[in-house]
Scaffold this motif. Structure first.
Motif, PDB file in Angstrom:
ATOM      1  N   LYS A  48      62.698  15.635  10.181  1.00 47.39           N
ATOM      2  CA  LYS A  48      61.220  15.254   9.750  1.00 47.39           C
ATOM      3  C   LYS A  48      61.157  13.750   9.172  1.00 47.39           C
ATOM      4  CE  LYS A  48      60.071  19.299  11.349  1.00 47.39           C
ATOM      5  NZ  LYS A  48      59.472  20.349  10.545  1.00 47.39           N
ATOM      6  N   VAL A  62      54.805  19.493  10.219  1.00 48.65           N
ATOM      7  CA  VAL A  62      54.809  18.348  11.090  1.00 48.65           C
ATOM      8  C   VAL A  62      56.211  18.391  12.213  1.00 48.65           C
ATOM      9  CG1 VAL A  62      55.187  15.895  11.230  1.00 48.65           C
ATOM     10  CG2 VAL A  62      54.228  16.871   9.140  1.00 48.65           C
ATOM     11  N   GLY A  63      55.837  18.010  13.511  1.00 47.48           N
ATOM     12  CA  GLY A  63      57.198  18.431  14.183  1.00 47.48           C
ATOM     13  C   GLY A  63      57.855  16.872  14.218  1.00 47.48           C
ATOM     14  N   LEU A  81      49.574  20.660  14.284  1.00 46.45           N
ATOM     15  CA  LEU A  81      48.938  21.873  14.970  1.00 46.45           C
ATOM     16  C   LEU A  81      49.335  21.922  16.286  1.00 46.45           C
ATOM     17  CD1 LEU A  81      45.268  20.615  13.921  1.00 46.45           C
ATOM     18  CD2 LEU A  81      46.405  22.551  12.848  1.00 46.45           C
ATOM     19  N   LYS A  90      56.530  22.130  23.050  1.00 45.98           N
ATOM     20  CA  LYS A  90      57.154  22.963  22.082  1.00 45.98           C
ATOM     21  C   LYS A  90      56.996  24.343  22.443  1.00 45.98           C
ATOM     22  CE  LYS A  90      57.583  24.608  17.169  1.00 45.98           C
ATOM     23  NZ  LYS A  90      57.166  24.442  15.957  1.00 45.98           N
ATOM     24  N   HIS A 130      53.983  15.505  16.048  1.00 50.69           N
ATOM     25  CA  HIS A 130      52.849  16.445  16.209  1.00 50.69           C
ATOM     26  C   HIS A 130      52.648  17.126  15.119  1.00 50.69           C
ATOM     27  CE1 HIS A 130      55.675  19.959  17.052  1.00 50.69           C
ATOM     28  NE2 HIS A 130      54.893  20.528  16.516  1.00 50.69           N
ATOM     29  N   THR A 166      48.960  26.756   8.254  1.00 49.86           N
ATOM     30  CA  THR A 166      49.809  26.153   9.573  1.00 49.86           C
ATOM     31  C   THR A 166      50.687  27.070   9.982  1.00 49.86           C
ATOM     32  OG1 THR A 166      51.438  24.159  10.066  1.00 49.86           O
ATOM     33  CG2 THR A 166      51.680  25.102   7.926  1.00 49.86           C
ATOM     34  N   GLY A 167      51.290  26.873  11.275  1.00 51.10           N
ATOM     35  CA  GLY A 167      52.123  27.902  11.821  1.00 51.10           C
ATOM     36  C   GLY A 167      53.741  27.127  11.612  1.00 51.10           C
ATOM     37  N   GLY A 168      54.447  27.417  12.632  1.00 49.13           N
ATOM     38  CA  GLY A 168      55.990  27.007  12.361  1.00 49.13           C
ATOM     39  C   GLY A 168      56.619  27.772  11.041  1.00 49.13           C
ATOM     40  N   GLY A 169      57.916  26.925  11.183  1.00 52.93           N
ATOM     41  CA  GLY A 169      58.732  27.837  10.084  1.00 52.93           C
ATOM     42  C   GLY A 169      58.809  27.241   8.579  1.00 52.93           C
ATOM     43  N   ARG A 209      48.521  27.688  24.140  1.00 47.99           N
ATOM     44  CA  ARG A 209      48.307  27.661  22.881  1.00 47.99           C
ATOM     45  C   ARG A 209      46.685  27.351  22.704  1.00 47.99           C
ATOM     46  NH1 ARG A 209      52.503  25.394  19.170  1.00 47.99           N
ATOM     47  NH2 ARG A 209      54.513  25.909  19.936  1.00 47.99           N
ATOM     48  N   PRO A 230      56.248  26.622   6.462  1.00 50.14           N
ATOM     49  CA  PRO A 230      55.346  27.299   5.448  1.00 50.14           C
ATOM     50  C   PRO A 230      55.815  28.721   5.011  1.00 50.14           C
ATOM     51  CG  PRO A 230      54.368  27.430   7.505  1.00 50.14           C
ATOM     52  CD  PRO A 230      55.681  26.800   7.608  1.00 50.14           C
ATOM     53  N   ASP A 271      46.293  26.467  14.479  1.00 49.83           N
ATOM     54  CA  ASP A 271      46.753  26.649  15.841  1.00 49.83           C
ATOM     55  C   ASP A 271      47.508  28.021  15.989  1.00 49.83           C
ATOM     56  OD1 ASP A 271      49.871  25.172  16.719  1.00 49.83           O
ATOM     57  OD2 ASP A 271      49.229  25.682  14.442  1.00 49.83           O
ATOM     58  N   ARG A 322      49.872  30.459  19.024  1.00 50.73           N
ATOM     59  CA  ARG A 322      50.664  30.608  20.494  1.00 50.73           C
ATOM     60  C   ARG A 322      49.850  31.569  21.114  1.00 50.73           C
ATOM     61  NH1 ARG A 322      55.689  29.780  17.203  1.00 50.73           N
ATOM     62  NH2 ARG A 322      55.523  27.677  16.420  1.00 50.73           N
ATOM     63  N   ASN A 336      52.091  32.884  15.080  1.00 53.69           N
ATOM     64  CA  ASN A 336      51.717  32.119  13.808  1.00 53.69           C
ATOM     65  C   ASN A 336      51.277  33.293  13.001  1.00 53.69           C
ATOM     66  OD1 ASN A 336      53.066  29.589  14.246  1.00 53.69           O
ATOM     67  ND2 ASN A 336      51.286  28.870  15.250  1.00 53.69           N
TER      68      ASN A 336
HETATM   69  C1  6PG Z   1      53.244  25.739  15.802  1.00 58.18           C
HETATM   70  C2  6PG Z   1      52.910  24.860  14.597  1.00 58.18           C
HETATM   71  C3  6PG Z   1      53.366  23.245  14.591  1.00 58.18           C
HETATM   72  C4  6PG Z   1      54.409  23.320  13.508  1.00 58.18           C
HETATM   73  C5  6PG Z   1      55.377  22.003  13.578  1.00 58.18           C
HETATM   74  C6  6PG Z   1      56.398  22.108  12.530  1.00 58.18           C
HETATM   75  O1  6PG Z   1      52.667  26.669  16.101  1.00 58.18           O
HETATM   76  O2  6PG Z   1      54.318  25.357  16.448  1.00 58.18           O
HETATM   77  O3  6PG Z   1      51.590  25.005  14.150  1.00 58.18           O
HETATM   78  O4  6PG Z   1      52.438  22.337  14.650  1.00 58.18           O
HETATM   79  O5  6PG Z   1      53.544  22.831  12.155  1.00 58.18           O
HETATM   80  O6  6PG Z   1      55.971  22.152  14.947  1.00 58.18           O
HETATM   81  O7  6PG Z   1      57.149  23.353  12.898  1.00 58.18           O
HETATM   82  P1  6PG Z   1      58.457  23.909  11.833  1.00 58.18           P
HETATM   83  O8  6PG Z   1      57.716  23.890  10.689  1.00 58.18           O
HETATM   84  O9  6PG Z   1      59.030  25.139  12.502  1.00 58.18           O
HETATM   85  O10 6PG Z   1      59.438  22.588  11.901  1.00 58.18           O
END
Ligand code: 6PG
Length: 245
Positions: A205, A146-147, A153, A177, A151, A44-47, A182, A49, A76, A78, A88
């Motif tokens: 969250k 999870v956003g 992915l 976002k 949301h 997964t992306g985001g911060g 993406r 993980p 997913d 960007r 990511n």
């Molecule tokens: C992305 C992610 C997205 C992410 C959530 C949570 O590319 O932005 O895959 O789905 O998992 O937005 O993001 P955070 O972990 O940064 O809160």
């Protein structure tokens, strides 16, 4: 196949979450390799993980995985260069992939330099070529963040990509976002997940997690979890106290 009951694990804070997630990756990948000989791990992306990726790169844990039997994909991505801090893949490579011996041809980086459309088409082919179960590409281990809006992915509440059922990967152009362009796996792709781990940390969250666990299907993450369960996959939630509140 009767739907599984979700496992829910609540840990104190982000550090404990990183530790637990890294150990879950080792266990999940090894269990999958034991059964299938190889395993595809969808990151997964985001911060959230990143600390877990770093923890898994540490010798004591990384030694527990047969990395030459692991394929790594991204749920997913960007449309930015891999060197961009918003990438990511770039983030996962710096924290983990540059430190573990996954063979290059098993590093399935989304080719976003092609642009969202062409990259989604190419990544669709990549996923479609994976070993399959029941006519679907098998994704042995899948991680989802999870956003705050529910949301996951790059599938956002009310956006058309959530409803796509005839593709594994879609281009996304109006992501609320940033960055806006993406690509994202679809819910149809997630139906191939054998083990899904949903990771969430922080008070922001808590509402989305509570609504998703209560079955609010206006949230893409609720639909994602339901798609995995319906296909017989195992769903686990790993939450810190603030996200579980
Ligand atoms: C992305 C992610 C997205 C992410 C959530 C949570 O590319 O932005 O895959 O789905 O998992 O937005 O993001 P955070 O972990 O940064 O809160």
């Amino acid at each position: 196949m009767s739907p599984q009951v979700d496992r829910v694990r609540v840990v104190d804070g982000p550090e404990e979450l990183a530790e637990a997630a890294a150990r879950a990756a080792v266990a999940g990948l090894e269990a999958a390799v034991e059964v299938h000989g190889t395993a595809t791990w969808v990151l997964t992306g985001g911060g959230t993980p990143v600390a877990a990726y770093r923890r898994l790169a540490a010798h004591d844990l990384r030694a527990g995985v047969e990395w030459d039997r692991v394929r790594v994909a991204m749920g997913d991505e960007r449309c930015v260069p891999v060197e961009d801090p918003e990438s990511n893949w770039g983030q996962a490579a710096a924290a983990l992939l540059d430190h573990v011996p996954v063979p290059d041809h098993q590093l399935l980086r989304p080719p976003v330099e092609l642009g969202a459309e062409a990259a989604a088409d190419a990544y669709q082919e990549t996923l479609a070529a994976l070993p399959a179960t029941g006519g679907r590409p098998r994704l042995e281990v899948v991680w989802l963040g999870v956003g705050e809006d529910g949301h996951c992915l790059s599938l956002f509440p009310g956006h058309p990509e959530v409803e796509v059922a005839d593709r594994l990967v879609v281009p996304v152009h109006h992501s609320p976002k940033p960055p806006r362009d993406r690509l994202s796996l679809t819910l149809a792709a997630l139906a191939g997940a054998e083990r899904l781990l949903v990771l969430a940390a922080g008070p922001g969250k808590a509402d989305a997690v509570a609504r998703a666990r209560a079955g609010d299907d206006r949230l893409p993450v609720t639909r994602a979890v339901a798609a995995v369960r319906a296909a017989g996959g195992e769903v686990s939630w790993l939450l810190d106290r603030a996200a579980a509140a």
